[in-house]
Design a protein around this motif. Structure first.
Motif, PDB file in Angstrom:
ATOM      1  N   GLN A 212     126.557   1.403  23.841  1.00 35.87           N
ATOM      2  CA  GLN A 212     125.933   2.102  24.963  1.00 35.87           C
ATOM      3  C   GLN A 212     124.701   1.318  25.385  1.00 35.87           C
ATOM      4  OE1 GLN A 212     127.323   4.804  26.354  1.00 35.87           O
ATOM      5  NE2 GLN A 212     128.955   4.845  24.804  1.00 35.87           N
ATOM      6  N   TYR A 213     124.421   1.327  26.677  1.00 34.00           N
ATOM      7  CA  TYR A 213     123.223   0.615  27.134  1.00 34.00           C
ATOM      8  C   TYR A 213     121.974   1.358  26.685  1.00 34.00           C
ATOM      9  CZ  TYR A 213     119.529  -1.270  30.016  1.00 34.00           C
ATOM     10  OH  TYR A 213     118.340  -1.830  30.434  1.00 34.00           O
ATOM     11  N   VAL A 214     121.058   0.626  26.094  1.00 35.21           N
ATOM     12  CA  VAL A 214     119.771   1.174  25.678  1.00 35.21           C
ATOM     13  C   VAL A 214     118.684   0.351  26.352  1.00 35.21           C
ATOM     14  CG1 VAL A 214     118.228   1.661  23.754  1.00 35.21           C
ATOM     15  CG2 VAL A 214     120.701   1.916  23.462  1.00 35.21           C
ATOM     16  N   LYS A 217     112.620  -1.242  24.824  1.00 32.01           N
ATOM     17  CA  LYS A 217     111.340  -0.562  24.684  1.00 32.01           C
ATOM     18  C   LYS A 217     110.208  -1.475  25.136  1.00 32.01           C
ATOM     19  CE  LYS A 217     112.684   2.398  20.810  1.00 32.01           C
ATOM     20  NZ  LYS A 217     112.378   2.777  19.407  1.00 32.01           N
TER      21      LYS A 217
END
Length: 411
Positions: A212-214, A217
């Motif tokens: 999944q695309y994250v 940060k």
């Protein structure tokens, strides 16, 4: 003496050619692409690539596979893998082409977004993933009624498709995806046991969960400790020479315009994390301040010199990399439209201020592009901007619609 050299780089299309050589113990060397010979002999950098006796060159995986299969002296093996009749051979070519062009191209694009190799575009990722599901649907429609893709035996098409599907499970697909496709995995598990690819489909490396695309940060800026106050120095008897001051790094010319009320960073986050057409673009037009930012149509001047679409996209990527000194004052995208040997580059880019040159001239190749100022109060200009940033409609060139095939986002 070796009868040739195969060049691969560890990506999906090189898996089966290398495995054929190793399984059949063909007198062919296997080399990686990070060498001078490959760069010199194959300027298009297509993988896999092959050099045979007397300077015989091959690119394109289907051609390389056909050549390698014919190096096996067992006529029965060749008949099974390539097809025994004209109809069977045509079906083998059909499914080879399907997985090489339709599946592999969409997979490469989707993996690029999910793995952070290209700037994230939610809409484009969703489109590529949907297209991959559509491709699997086409394959499963065949496999519901037949054991294999092309013939009644495991053919070259099955081996190639299984190597591609297996590779996909090491990068983006997990158990949840496998559960959704029982028909495909009945076929996959059967083909993966074939001796030609059994050793190169390592199921221990398959992902447990789909990728999944994250969003990356943001690193918090570290506060530098305050420098201790210097002690008062005793008055010197003689004036000492002052050390020369370190010259200050010149500021970007757009810095002089000051802080804008329109937050470019907020817009970039909105564009990256929200659906472009229904959410991000309405937000943009609600907050955009035309007195602080201008928007420019950007056209590559030498479209007639472009060849492969992926090379055109690499050209855009290089241009954007060279704009890094100005990226804090800019946002936009350039897209590649058309097809191989008939494509072009166009886009819309927003810059701080009312002139384009201060933002673009940090890149040595900025003059290879033409810049036309857009007026968002004109409906046609606003629609052009929306289309260039949403990538969901064809580009109209000289009255002809051209599909967008790739592109880059500057943010």
């Amino acid at each position: 003496m070796s009868q040739g050299t195969l060049y691969v780089n560890g990506l999906a299309r090189g898996i089966l050619p290398q495995s054929l050589i190793e399984t059949w113990k063909l007198d062919i060397k296997v080399e990686q692409t990070d060498c001078e010979v490959f760069a010199k002999e194959f300027p298009m950098a297509k993988i896999p690539a092959f050099i045979g006796p007397n300077g015989f060159h091959l690119t394109e995986v289907m051609a390389v596979l056909y050549y390698l299969v014919n190096q096996n002296e067992d006529e029965k093996v060749k008949e099974v893998l390539l097809g025994a009749t004209v109809e069977e051979r045509a079906q083998v070519i059909r499914w080879l082409s399907f997985f090489n062009s339709e599946w592999a191209a969409a997979f490469a694009a989707a993996a690029g977004y999910l793995l952070g190799l290209v700037p994230y575009n939610k809409k484009m990722l969703e489109e590529k993933m949907a297209y991959l599901d559509k491709c699997i649907g086409v394959a499963e429609a065949r496999l519901r009624d037949y054991t294999y893709l092309a013939t009644e035996s495991i053919s070259l098409a099955d081996l190639f498709a299984a190597s591609i599907v297996g590779f996909a499970q090491t990068l983006i697909y997990g158990q949840d995806w496998r559960v959704k496709h029982p028909v495909l995995f009945r076929w996959f598990n059967t083909v993966a046991a074939h001796p030609v690819i059994a050793n190169c489909v390592d199921q221990s490396k398959f992902l447990k969960e789909s990728k999944q695309y994250v969003a990356p940060k943001k690193e918090k800026a570290k506060k530098e400790p305050a420098a201790p106050k210097p002690k008062a120095a005793a008055p010197a008897k003689e004036e000492e020479a002052k050390p020369a001051e370190t010259p200050k790094k010149p500021k970007h010319p757009l810095e002089a315009l000051g802080r804008a009320t329109f937050s470019l960073e907020d817009w970039k986050r909105k564009y990256s994390n929200e659906d472009t057409r229904p959410v991000a673009l309405p937000w943009f037009w609600e907050h955009y301040n035309p007195e602080e930012f201008s928007i420019w149509r950007v056209d590559y001047k030498y479209n007639d010199e472009l060849t492969m679409t992926f090379m055109s996209n690499n050209l855009v990527g290089g241009f954007f990399n060279r704009l890094s000194a100005s990226v804090k004052y800019m946002f936009g995208s350039l897209v590649v439209y058309g097809e191989n040997n008939n494509n072009g580059i166009i886009g819309a880019v927003m810059v701080r201020g009312q002139e384009f040159a201060p933002a673009f001239d940090v890149a040595p190749d900025w003059e290879s592009y033409a810049y036309t100022k857009l007026d968002p109060t004109k409906e046609e200009d606003k629609e052009f901007i929306n289309n260039m940033w949403a990538w969901d409609k064809p580009v109209v060139v000289n009255g002809e619609s051209k599909e967008i095939v790739d592109g880059k986002v500057l943010k």
